[in-house]
Structure formats: structure tokens, C-alpha cells
Design a protein around this motif. Structure first.
Motif, PDB file in Angstrom:
ATOM      1  N   PHE A 130       0.839  -1.195   0.000  1.00 15.89           N
ATOM      2  CA  PHE A 130       0.000   0.000   0.000  1.00 15.89           C
ATOM      3  C   PHE A 130       0.879   1.252   0.000  1.00 15.89           C
ATOM      4  O   PHE A 130       1.854   1.335   0.753  1.00 15.89           O
ATOM      5  CB  PHE A 130      -0.894  -0.010   1.244  1.00 15.89           C
ATOM      6  CG  PHE A 130      -2.139   0.817   1.099  1.00 15.89           C
ATOM      7  CD1 PHE A 130      -3.153   0.423   0.235  1.00 15.89           C
ATOM      8  CD2 PHE A 130      -2.316   1.992   1.812  1.00 15.89           C
ATOM      9  CE1 PHE A 130      -4.303   1.170   0.102  1.00 15.89           C
ATOM     10  CE2 PHE A 130      -3.454   2.744   1.687  1.00 15.89           C
ATOM     11  CZ  PHE A 130      -4.461   2.333   0.821  1.00 15.89           C
ATOM     12  N   PRO A 131       0.576   2.276  -0.845  1.00 14.85           N
ATOM     13  CA  PRO A 131       1.409   3.499  -0.899  1.00 14.85           C
ATOM     14  C   PRO A 131       1.435   4.224   0.445  1.00 14.85           C
ATOM     15  O   PRO A 131       0.424   4.311   1.143  1.00 14.85           O
ATOM     16  CB  PRO A 131       0.712   4.353  -1.965  1.00 14.85           C
ATOM     17  CG  PRO A 131      -0.081   3.388  -2.776  1.00 14.85           C
ATOM     18  CD  PRO A 131      -0.501   2.304  -1.841  1.00 14.85           C
ATOM     19  N   GLY A 132       2.602   4.750   0.813  1.00 16.90           N
ATOM     20  CA  GLY A 132       2.764   5.403   2.102  1.00 16.90           C
ATOM     21  C   GLY A 132       1.899   6.631   2.278  1.00 16.90           C
ATOM     22  O   GLY A 132       1.510   6.960   3.403  1.00 16.90           O
ATOM     23  N   VAL A 133       1.557   7.314   1.163  1.00 16.55           N
ATOM     24  CA  VAL A 133       0.789   8.545   1.279  1.00 16.55           C
ATOM     25  C   VAL A 133      -0.628   8.268   1.766  1.00 16.55           C
ATOM     26  O   VAL A 133      -1.300   9.153   2.302  1.00 16.55           O
ATOM     27  CB  VAL A 133       0.764   9.282  -0.085  1.00 16.55           C
ATOM     28  CG1 VAL A 133      -0.053   8.518  -1.111  1.00 16.55           C
ATOM     29  CG2 VAL A 133       0.214  10.695   0.068  1.00 16.55           C
ATOM     30  N   TYR A 134      -1.101   7.021   1.592  1.00 14.98           N
ATOM     31  CA  TYR A 134      -2.464   6.689   2.004  1.00 14.98           C
ATOM     32  C   TYR A 134      -2.508   5.931   3.330  1.00 14.98           C
ATOM     33  O   TYR A 134      -3.593   5.564   3.776  1.00 14.98           O
ATOM     34  CB  TYR A 134      -3.138   5.815   0.940  1.00 14.98           C
ATOM     35  CG  TYR A 134      -3.311   6.489  -0.399  1.00 14.98           C
ATOM     36  CD1 TYR A 134      -4.219   7.536  -0.555  1.00 14.98           C
ATOM     37  CD2 TYR A 134      -2.579   6.082  -1.507  1.00 14.98           C
ATOM     38  CE1 TYR A 134      -4.376   8.159  -1.781  1.00 14.98           C
ATOM     39  CE2 TYR A 134      -2.732   6.691  -2.730  1.00 14.98           C
ATOM     40  CZ  TYR A 134      -3.634   7.732  -2.869  1.00 14.98           C
ATOM     41  OH  TYR A 134      -3.793   8.343  -4.070  1.00 14.98           O
ATOM     42  N   VAL A 179       0.312  -2.376  11.545  1.00 15.47           N
ATOM     43  CA  VAL A 179       1.381  -2.206  12.530  1.00 15.47           C
ATOM     44  C   VAL A 179       2.614  -3.023  12.140  1.00 15.47           C
ATOM     45  O   VAL A 179       3.764  -2.567  12.292  1.00 15.47           O
ATOM     46  CB  VAL A 179       0.872  -2.606  13.930  1.00 15.47           C
ATOM     47  CG1 VAL A 179       2.000  -2.555  14.944  1.00 15.47           C
ATOM     48  CG2 VAL A 179      -0.254  -1.672  14.371  1.00 15.47           C
ATOM     49  N   ASP A 180       2.400  -4.223  11.621  1.00 11.77           N
ATOM     50  CA  ASP A 180       3.536  -5.078  11.242  1.00 11.77           C
ATOM     51  C   ASP A 180       4.294  -4.510  10.052  1.00 11.77           C
ATOM     52  O   ASP A 180       5.534  -4.463  10.048  1.00 11.77           O
ATOM     53  CB  ASP A 180       3.040  -6.489  10.916  1.00 11.77           C
ATOM     54  CG  ASP A 180       2.594  -7.234  12.162  1.00 11.77           C
ATOM     55  OD1 ASP A 180       2.958  -6.779  13.269  1.00 11.77           O
ATOM     56  OD2 ASP A 180       1.877  -8.238  12.035  1.00 11.77           O
ATOM     57  N   LYS A 181       3.571  -4.079   9.014  1.00  9.59           N
ATOM     58  CA  LYS A 181       4.210  -3.676   7.758  1.00  9.59           C
ATOM     59  C   LYS A 181       4.682  -2.230   7.765  1.00  9.59           C
ATOM     60  O   LYS A 181       5.644  -1.885   7.079  1.00  9.59           O
ATOM     61  CB  LYS A 181       3.229  -3.882   6.592  1.00  9.59           C
ATOM     62  CG  LYS A 181       2.646  -5.288   6.502  1.00  9.59           C
ATOM     63  CD  LYS A 181       3.726  -6.337   6.293  1.00  9.59           C
ATOM     64  CE  LYS A 181       3.111  -7.727   6.185  1.00  9.59           C
ATOM     65  NZ  LYS A 181       4.158  -8.773   6.041  1.00  9.59           N
ATOM     66  N   HIS A 182       3.980  -1.348   8.518  1.00 11.48           N
ATOM     67  CA  HIS A 182       4.309   0.090   8.486  1.00 11.48           C
ATOM     68  C   HIS A 182       4.615   0.617   9.883  1.00 11.48           C
ATOM     69  O   HIS A 182       4.415   1.814  10.152  1.00 11.48           O
ATOM     70  CB  HIS A 182       3.146   0.883   7.877  1.00 11.48           C
ATOM     71  CG  HIS A 182       2.830   0.526   6.458  1.00 11.48           C
ATOM     72  ND1 HIS A 182       3.532   1.014   5.382  1.00 11.48           N
ATOM     73  CD2 HIS A 182       1.897  -0.310   5.942  1.00 11.48           C
ATOM     74  CE1 HIS A 182       3.034   0.526   4.261  1.00 11.48           C
ATOM     75  NE2 HIS A 182       2.036  -0.288   4.575  1.00 11.48           N
ATOM     76  N   GLY A 183       5.082  -0.247  10.772  1.00 13.59           N
ATOM     77  CA  GLY A 183       5.370   0.189  12.134  1.00 13.59           C
ATOM     78  C   GLY A 183       6.447   1.243  12.210  1.00 13.59           C
ATOM     79  O   GLY A 183       6.353   2.206  12.984  1.00 13.59           O
ATOM     80  N   ALA A 184       7.502   1.098  11.380  1.00  4.40           N
ATOM     81  CA  ALA A 184       8.595   2.079  11.402  1.00  4.40           C
ATOM     82  C   ALA A 184       8.102   3.453  10.938  1.00  4.40           C
ATOM     83  O   ALA A 184       8.449   4.484  11.534  1.00  4.40           O
ATOM     84  CB  ALA A 184       9.743   1.595  10.518  1.00  4.40           C
ATOM     85  N   TRP A 185       7.270   3.459   9.897  1.00  2.00           N
ATOM     86  CA  TRP A 185       6.755   4.744   9.397  1.00  2.00           C
ATOM     87  C   TRP A 185       5.825   5.391  10.432  1.00  2.00           C
ATOM     88  O   TRP A 185       5.859   6.611  10.625  1.00  2.00           O
ATOM     89  CB  TRP A 185       6.005   4.514   8.086  1.00  2.00           C
ATOM     90  CG  TRP A 185       5.545   5.797   7.446  1.00  2.00           C
ATOM     91  CD1 TRP A 185       6.229   6.599   6.584  1.00  2.00           C
ATOM     92  CD2 TRP A 185       4.274   6.445   7.653  1.00  2.00           C
ATOM     93  NE1 TRP A 185       5.479   7.691   6.232  1.00  2.00           N
ATOM     94  CE2 TRP A 185       4.270   7.626   6.886  1.00  2.00           C
ATOM     95  CE3 TRP A 185       3.145   6.144   8.414  1.00  2.00           C
ATOM     96  CZ2 TRP A 185       3.193   8.487   6.834  1.00  2.00           C
ATOM     97  CZ3 TRP A 185       2.070   7.012   8.377  1.00  2.00           C
ATOM     98  CH2 TRP A 185       2.093   8.165   7.595  1.00  2.00           C
ATOM     99  N   ARG A 228       4.782   9.935  14.252  1.00  2.21           N
ATOM    100  CA  ARG A 228       3.801   9.840  15.335  1.00  2.21           C
ATOM    101  C   ARG A 228       2.945  11.102  15.440  1.00  2.21           C
ATOM    102  O   ARG A 228       1.740  11.034  15.714  1.00  2.21           O
ATOM    103  CB  ARG A 228       4.550   9.590  16.648  1.00  2.21           C
ATOM    104  CG  ARG A 228       3.659   9.510  17.877  1.00  2.21           C
ATOM    105  CD  ARG A 228       2.773   8.283  17.829  1.00  2.21           C
ATOM    106  NE  ARG A 228       1.848   8.235  18.941  1.00  2.21           N
ATOM    107  CZ  ARG A 228       2.118   7.659  20.099  1.00  2.21           C
ATOM    108  NH1 ARG A 228       3.281   7.064  20.297  1.00  2.21           N
ATOM    109  NH2 ARG A 228       1.212   7.641  21.072  1.00  2.21           N
ATOM    110  N   GLY A 229       3.547  12.249  15.203  1.00  2.00           N
ATOM    111  CA  GLY A 229       2.784  13.490  15.316  1.00  2.00           C
ATOM    112  C   GLY A 229       1.693  13.611  14.278  1.00  2.00           C
ATOM    113  O   GLY A 229       0.647  14.200  14.537  1.00  2.00           O
TER     114      GLY A 229
END
Length: 919
Positions: free
Chosen positions: A765-769, A798-804, A809-810
């Protein structure tokens, strides 16, 4: 940080003056709140304030029978017409005189206003949904008739049910009957006989009787009967008929006077409110008392009844009370009261769902942001409460008061569990709490020392000396290492109270310190001083890094007694309260002014100014001096006109003899606009301000109706569904749905994705969405019955995009909070459902051993079982238990509680069906 904050709600004030209105369906209550109108949803337990504001306090409001148009009129006769469903202002109009009464006809085509002694009938402005031809009028307000005849102000207007006639009740002791259009044989009629001014007049349901009520507590029944002595000479016309008094009733309330009344024709109920806080409910025409109740400590100013006649709404302006009473069950539907005095401080709860306000009246109120209602009030303090602050963890609130105590409150059990006091009696003016919730510090105007207590033991640990003037502000660093104090001795001190040597580093300033705020990262503090300067200091080096002059930004508005321009008035050019935003990039500041300023901390630039109020009924909102309001005796607004009031109870001087201050319970005639506290919400999407008007909430509107991403001609709902159903490309279909941003389409694509492909779709899934997907899944988790499906999405995100998510966080703080709230709510639902049903399943399983029924005992061969035969009571309870377990697993989380008999009967029926289907 976004700065496009807009006014969203007004809390802290529920009723000021004027009339109350129920919506046509009886579920909403409209209440004037200063120069605004608040709507209370009594069924869903929510409230909201309409976005418009008048230039003076609202005195009268009216609602069309369809409930789509609201007409609100202020003290000067300036009217605003509002579309209620859309909350949009349609038109501004001036009646040029003060409006004393307002009523819409039942047909919805006309309304009558009382302009002093004069009555005017107007056409209701047409709307596309009410005008059959669909043509809008060019002049929304068209006058139909003007009636004169009363000799004093009109107090009340009531229409007949067929909209042909209307009644007007006046202070000139009479009521009059008017016709909307000329009627054959009808002449306007005067109903006289009362000894004091009338409060109201109403038609009965059959319109054969008229009830009039006056201030002395007299209720007269009028009927259309034959004139005395003309019984034998009756003609066909109405010349021998007249309205006559057939009954007189009186409210026996000793020294109390009748303040308001209302009549419900369908149920013949008459309700009256008195000056001693009592109200009485009576059944007409026999005047049978149903009950009386004391609901307020002061006089009741207005009462109304909803359409069904079940709910009574009362307003008491002196205490700011608003009550809705269900008389049949004798219970409160709504009971709200604002602060009696001005609010001193406020604070958000750590979860951002509640706001706590404190006031000079000694009360602490907790407001629910979502509903807009006050959910609890603490009254243990015996004097004004000056400061409040939450412990960073848990639901513990600390407050300081002028009564010499610091109190700790448990907001789960709603009780005061700890009280801290000093060795000598002091009036505490400021307070701070260590982030860990272990240490409380307080400062006073009487002593120059800072007192430190332990929350666990309640013992006074230490007194910090060093200031040479009263301590006005305290703040703990968010990381808990330091305490900063500000004083009138023109210094701020940094204390290291957890070290062995409690040293303090003084910061020299040019004027008295008013407030101190810590940046969330604990690296910087902002200090506001009396000369209007905002200075920023680095904590580690204890040196000033920036500063700005806010005198020009905060000054604005002239008080009623000012003889000079706002730019030259002293006392309004400083910020008495400042707070950092959640991300630390902006600073919010307010003071004795009608402006709230938002500054950028990095560039030291004023980003935006928010106007607290434009209400001219409050001193300090006018920009220019009005010379016609200046008299030889001083400003017209400060002249004592109490002795010239027309009513006796209004002329009575209740001030204490020999007291220079007067009655402490009496409110000032004209309050001054000021902001005593500001605070950002933990999510950073809203902030609130404690002002003279009430608790103002400004928020960023997140409900975007249409916000497409990367649209082109090929992306349509049809092509999205084709990709979903024919190509089975779930990732592409989901991205296309988010680009179109249509709620129905997103839900259809979301639910069509197989649970086995969720991890693969989320990974690509694209990060912008991602933030949008997280927000959508969180909302679905709270609303959708597909619990496991939504949990799989959250786990994959949470598993795939936890770092992002951690790095941003803000940006996604609000979404993560919604997810956490949804998971917590789901956990509570599952636990509750399991607790309710585990004993039922154990009971059913226990029936096997209790009955001890076996196949051999019954000589029953399951393989030769004929489903067409009638089933007896004997069956295998293992089948019952297994079917019950499957049924309970399939139940949605919102299942209501069932009785044990219902569960057993349903289990028996389903087990029989399972048995037949298996065979």
C-alpha cells in the motif's frame, strides 16, 4: 502545524436569558447562550452551538413548525435567519425596536413579533422546500399587518390551532384577540379584569376557552357565552355573544410572585414558575394540582412544554441553570448549570476527551467534549479555585484554591482522596504537578515561598525560599527534572528539587511575571510579563534565546468607562496565560482582551488572531467610542437604573447595608471580556479558551467531504468496481477508492478483500495513504460487526508500516488514539459478553450429568431417528451446548442482554433444528 482553527462549540454556559424552544419532534432544546444559540439533543445526549453570533445578547428565538428555520433576535432587534439542518445563516434583518415576544403560526406561513406596544405580522421567508412554485422571494421579510391597541409591552403571543386568530398578553393588564385576516362579524376583543400584568394567554384545544395568567398568580377561564340578560333574545348573529370570565383560580404561593407560565392544549396542562424556585403543574379546567417541586435557588425565568406534553424545560438566568423535567416519571432528562462566576483556569484530560474548568464560585466542573455536557461538579472547595492540573498518568486531578488547600481528585470514582495544606493559612494562587504524579508544588500571594508536598503521604516536604515577591506561576518540566517559578519580583527561578542541593537559577526580567509555559521537549520555557513581552529561554544554558513584543497584538477593544483609544489603555497589553502547542512549534497566548494570539516559536511571527467575542453586551469589545452613550453622569451603561424599573421586585435594592461592595451574590451589570486560560488538546487538533463568554472550543475540521488524490479521467466508481470484481486486483481497487474518497465505495472495496490477502495488500500500500487507511480501519473497528476482520487489518498495518508510524507519530497521533480507543472498547465488549454467557454454557453442560439420560436408558437409536416424528423433551444436551456455543460466537458485540429463560428456549429450538439438519 495547521492554524486554520474554527469555532466549533461553546461550553460552560447553558442559559442566559430569553425563551427556550423545543423542536417540533420534541427531541431538541434550543437555548440562548449570550449572543449565540445552543442546541441540546436530549435523545442522543449531545449539544452543539450554532456558528453565528449576534452583536448583543439574544432575547428571543423562534422556530418554524417544520423545524427548518430558526429566527433569533437580539436586544436591539437585530434578527438572523438560520437554516437549522445545514447550520447556515440565510439572512440578516433589523426590526429597529426591541422585540418582546415572538411566535410562529401553526401553518408555518406567518409569524408575529411584539415590538413594545405594537404587534407586527410578517410572512415567513420561503425556502425551496416550502415554496410549491420553487421561486424564492427577493425580499425574505414581508410585513403583512400591523396592530396597535396595547398600552404597555406585549409579553406573550399565542396562535389558534387553525392559524386564523392569535392572542397577545401585555403588561397593561389585558389580553387581546386578533384575526390574521379580516373575518366576517369579528372585531378585535379585549379581555380585561386582571390586577397585574399578564404573563401569558392560551387557547384550549377546542378553542372554546381562553386561559389568562397574571403575575399575581391569578388564572382566569374565558368562554364565549351569551351576554347577561340576553338569553331569551338570541339572534342568528353573534351580537349577543361575548367572552366572559367563568372561573377564577389563584396560585397560593405566599410572598412568591409568578414569573412564567406555559399551557399545553392537548393534555390541558398548565405549568407555572415562581420567584422562589418552585414550579407547579396543574390540570385545567378544574385547576387540579398534579405536583409542585423546588428546582432552583433563584427565580425561574422561563418554562415551556414539548409537543407530547411529557417534558418541561426550565431556565433560571441568575444561576445559569437549564433543566428538563419529565413530570410523569418525576425524573430529570437534563440538568445543567454553568459557573456562577468567571472561569479561572482549565486543563485537558490526558486522553483529550474531557475539559476541567475552575471558577471563583469554588466549583470544579468536568465537561465531556463529545457531548458538550457537564458530567460532574465538585464543590468541596470553600473559596475560589485558582488552578488545576492533571497528573500525566492516570485520572488524577489536582486543584489549588484561595481557601488554603490543594486537593487531589480521583476522576474514576469522582471523589477527593487527598488534601494538602500549609503550616499557616495561605491563599494559593498557582500550582504544578510532577509528571510522575508524586510531587505537588504550590505558590501563594501571601507568602514568597514555594510549598512542596508528597502525594503518597500528604506530608509537606519542603519550602523553597528565594523569591522576594508573591509567586504567580509554577511549571514542572515535562521530563520531570526541573521546576520553574515566576514572581512579581521580576524574576523566574529554575529549581532542581530532586538533587541534594536544591539550587535555583534566577532569570532576570524587565517586569512582573504573569505566566510560564514549558515546551513539550523540556528544552525551552516561555515567560509572559506585565509589560506585554514574551521571552523564550533555553533551560540548559539559562539564557534568553528569543523574544517578541505582544502589546500591539493583544490590545483591542475599549471598555465602557474608557475615555481614550484602545491603543492607549493600560491593563490590556499583556498575556496572562500562555501555552505551547503539542508539537512545540506554536505558542497560544491570551489576556484581558478580546483577542487570542497564536505565535510561531521558530520565526517569532504572529500566525493568527482569534476574536473571542463581538458581543457588545460585554465591556471591551467595541473598537470605537460611541459619544451618544456618554452622559453628564458618566457612561450610560454604568448608570443605576434599578429604581426606574417597572416591576416592584426589580426595584428592590438587595445590597447589604453598610457594605461598600454590595451583595456578593449580585452579578456585575456588564462583564469585561477577558481570557483567563487557554489549553491545547493532546492531539493538537483543537484548543479551548476560558473566557467571559464561556468555554470556547476551536478545532480543525477533519470531516472533509471530498478531498481526492491523483484523480484522472479513468478513475471512476464503475472502473473501480470492475478492477475489484473482474481483475481481482484488490490493491489497485483500494487505492482507486481512496482517490475518489467516497465512503460507500471505500466500504464496498474494503469488505470485499479476502482476509487471506490483507497482509499482502497492506505491505504494497502506498505510504501517502497509510494514515487515511489507518483512520478508516479505526472507524470501522468501532462501528462494524466484523471484529476479527478489522483486527487483522490493524495487525497488518502495525507489522508492515510500524517504522513509518513511529517516525510520523505526530501526524497520525489522532488515528492511533482512535485505534487504541476502539481496541479498548472491543476488549470490554468481549469481556462483558463472556462474563454474561459463561455461566449459561456451564449450566447447559451441567444438565447432562444432572439428567443422566443415555441412549441405552431411552432405547433411542439416533441412526433410525425420523425427523417427521414429533420431538419430545428428551434430547442430547451436548447438541444443545454445542449449538449454543456456535450461536454465541456468531453474535455481534452489540448484543443486548438476554434472560436465562430466553437463552434456554432459543437453545432448545436451535438444537432441535441442528439435530434435524445433521440427520
Amino acid at each position: 502545524m495547521k492554524t486554520d482553527f474554527k469555532f466549533s462549540n461553546l461550553l460552560g454556559t447553558v442559559y442566559c436569558q430569553g425563551n427556550l424552544l423545543f423542536s417540533p419532534d420534541g427531541t431538541h432544546l434550543y437555548s440562548p447562550v449570550g449572543n449565540r444559540v445552543t442546541v441540546f439533543n436530549l435523545v442522543d445526549n449531545k449539544s452543539y452551538t450554532l456558528p453565528f453570533s449576534h452583536r448583543k445578547n439574544v432575547s428571543r428565538i423562534g422556530l418554524t413548525p417544520q423545524g427548518n428555520l430558526l429566527l433569533s433576535i437580539d436586544e436591539d432587534g437585530q434578527a438572523i435567519l438560520t437554516n437549522v439542518p445545514r447550520r447556515v445563516v440565510l439572512y440578516h434583518f433589523s426590526f429597529r425596536l426591541s422585540v418582546t415576544a415572538l411566535s410562529f403560526s401553526p401553518s408555518g406561513r406567518y409569524f408575529v413579533v411584539g415590538l413594545g406596544r405594537k404587534l407586527e405580522v410578517w410572512h415567513v421567508p420561503s425556502t425551496p422546500d416550502s415554496n410549491a412554485e420553487g421561486d424564492l422571494e427577493f425580499a425574505p421579510f414581508v410585513r403583512h399587518h400591523t396592530h396597535t391597541g396595547h398600552f404597555d409591552d406585549v409579553r406573550h403571543i399565542e396562535w389558534s390551532h387553525d392559524s386564523r386568530f392569535f392572542l397577545s398578553a401585555s403588561k397593561d393588564l389585558t389580553a387581546r384577540i386578533w384575526s390574521l385576516n379580516p373575518e366576517g362579524g369579528f372585531t378585535p376583543t379585549v379581555l380585561s379584569g386582571h390586577r397585574q400584568g399578564l404573563v401569558g394567554a392560551w387557547f384550549s384545544k377546542d378553542q372554546e376557552t381562553i386561559y389568562t395568567v397574571s403575575k399575581d398568580g391569578a388564572v382566569f377561564d374565558w368562554q364565549y357565552t351569551v351576554k347577561p340578560g340576553r338569553e331569551d333574545e338570541m339572534d342568528d348573529d353573534d351580537s349577543d355573544m361575548q367572552w366572559r370570565i367563568v372561573n377564577r383560580h389563584f396560585f397560593m404561593q405566599n410572598s412568591a410572585t409568578l414569573r412564567c407560565a406555559s399551557f399545553h392544549a392537548e393534555s390541558n396542562l398548565l405549568v407555572a414558575g415562581f420567584s422562589n424556585g418552585l414550579f407547579g403543574l396543574y390540570e385545567m379546567p378544574d385547576f387540579n394540582m398534579i405536583h409542585t417541586l423546588s428546582i432552583s435557588q433563584n427565580e425561574i425565568d422561563y418554562v415551556t412544554i414539548n409537543k407530547s406534553g411529557e417534558w418541561l424545560a426550565f431556565g433560571a438566568s441568575k444561576l445559569g441553570q437549564l433543566l428538563v423535567w419529565e413530570w410523569q416519571s418525576e425524573s430529570y432528562i437534563l440538568k445543567q448549570q454553568g459557573h456562577f462566576d468567571s472561569m479561572n483556569s482549565l486543563v485537558y484530560s490526558p486522553d483529550g476527551q474531557r475539559i476541567v474548568t475552575t471558577s471563583d464560585d469554588g466549583k470544579i466542573k468536568v465537561w465531556d467534549i463529545e457531548s458538550g455536557f457537564c458530567i460532574v461538579t465538585f464543590t468541596e472547595h470553600t473559596s475560589g479555585v485558582t488552578a488545576c492540573e492533571f497528573a500525566k498518568k492516570g485520572s488524577v486531578l489536582f486543584t489549588s484554591s484561595l481557601d488554603g488547600s490543594i486537593r487531589a481528585w480521583d476522576l474514576i470514582r469522582y471523589r477527593n482522596f487527598r488534601t494538602f495544606t500549609a503550616a499557616e493559612r495561605l491563599s494559593f494562587s498557582c500550582m504544578a504537578v510532577d509528571p510522575s504524579g508524586e510531587i505537588v508544588a504550590a505558590g501563594s500571594l501571601d507568602s514568597f515561598d514555594i510549598h512542596i508536598w508528597s502525594v503518597q503521604t500528604g506530608q509537606l516536604l519542603d519550602q523553597l525560599s528565594g523569591h522576594e515577591g508573591p509567586v504567580t506561576s509554577l511549571a514542572f518540566a515535562p521530563n520531570g527534572g526541573l521546576l520553574v517559578s515566576g514572581s512579581w519580583d521580576r524574576t523566574a527561578r529554575i529549581w532542581s528539587i530532586f538533587n541534594r542541593t536544591q539550587t535555583s537559577e534566577p532569570l532576570q526580567l524587565q517586569s512582573d511575571v504573569l505566566d510560564i509555559a514549558f515546551r513539550p521537549d523540556s528544552a525551552q520555557i516561555a515567560i509572559s510579563t506585565l509589560d506585554g513581552q514574551l521571552t523564550f529561554w533555553a533551560v540548559s544554558e539559562a539564557e534568553q534565546v528569543a523574544g517578541l513584543d505582544g502589546r500591539r497584538d493583544v490590545s483591542g477593544g475599549r471598555k465602557i468607562s474608557d475615555r481614550r483609544t484602545a491603543a492607549n489603555v493600560a491593563g490590556t497589553k499583556s498575556f496572562s496565560t500562555i501555552r505551547y502547542s503539542t508539537d512545540g512549534t506554536c505558542l497560544l497566548a491570551g489576556g484581558n482582551s478580546k483577542y487570542i494570539c497564536l505565535y510561531s516559536v521558530t520565526t517569532m511571527v504572529l500566525l493568527k488572531k482569534f476574536t473571542v467575542s463581538v458581543n457588545l453586551s460585554i465591556s471591551g469589545t467595541q473598537e470605537f467610542l460611541n459619544s451618544k452613550l456618554l452622559t453628564e453622569a458618566g457612561p450610560a451603561g454604568l448608570l443605576d437604573e434599578q429604581g426606574e424599573a417597572s416591576d416592584m421586585e426589580d426595584r428592590i435594592d438587595r445590597s447589604l447595608p453598610g457594605s461598600k461592595r454590595g451583595d456578593p451574590s449580585a452579578r456585575r451589570k456588564m462583564a469585561e471580556v477577558r481570557v483567563n486560560g487557554v489549553a491545547f488538546s493532546p492531539s493538537g487538533t483543537a484548543f479551548c479558551a476560558a473566557s467571559t463568554e464561556g468555554l470556547l472550543i476551536y478545532s480543525i475540521d477533519n470531516a472533509i467531504q471530498f478531498d481526492p488524490f491523483d484523480l484522472n479521467m479513468e478513475i471512476t466508481p464503475a472502473s473501480t468496481l470492475a478492477v475489484l470484481q473482474q481483475e481481482k486486483d484488490y490493491l489497485k481497487a483500494l487505492v482507486m477508492a481512496f482517490r475518489l474518497n467516497e465512503a460507500g465505495l471505500i466500504q464496498r472495496v474494503f469488505q470485499a478483500i479476502p482476509y487471506t490477502d490483507i497482509a499482502l495488500v497492506v505491505e504494497q500500500f502506498p505510504g501517502v495513504y497509510v494514515a487515511r487507511l489507518l483512520r478508516y480501519v479505526a472507524a470501522q473497528t468501532e462501528q462494524s460487526p466484523h471484529v476479527e476482520f478489522c483486527l487483522l487489518w490493524i495487525k497488518a498495518l502495525v507489522d508492515k508500516h510500524g517504522a513509518w508510524l513511529s517516525a510520523n507519530r505526530g501526524k497520525v497521533d489522532v488515528e492511533l488514539r482512535v485505534v487504541a480507543r476502539a481496541l479498548s472498547k472491543m476488549k470490554d465488549e468481549v469481556r462483558r459478553l463472556a462474563d454474561e454467557n459463561v455461566y449459561m454454557v456451564d449450566y447447559l453442560l451441567g444438565q447432562v450429568s444432572y439428567n443422566a439420560i443415555t441412549e441405552s436408558e431411552l432405547d433411542l437409536d439416533l441412526h433410525s431417528f425420523d425427523p417427521n416424528e414429533e420431538l419430545g423433551l428428551e434430547f442430547d444436551f451436548d447438541v444443545v451446548a454445542e449449538a449454543e456455543k456456535r450461536r454465541l460466537k456468531a453474535l455481534p458485540s452489540s448484543t443486548k442482554e438476554l434472560s436465562l429463560d430466553d437463552i434456554l428456549l432459543d437453545g432448545v429450538q436451535q438444537s432441535e433444528e441442528e439435530w434435524i439438519r445433521v440427520e
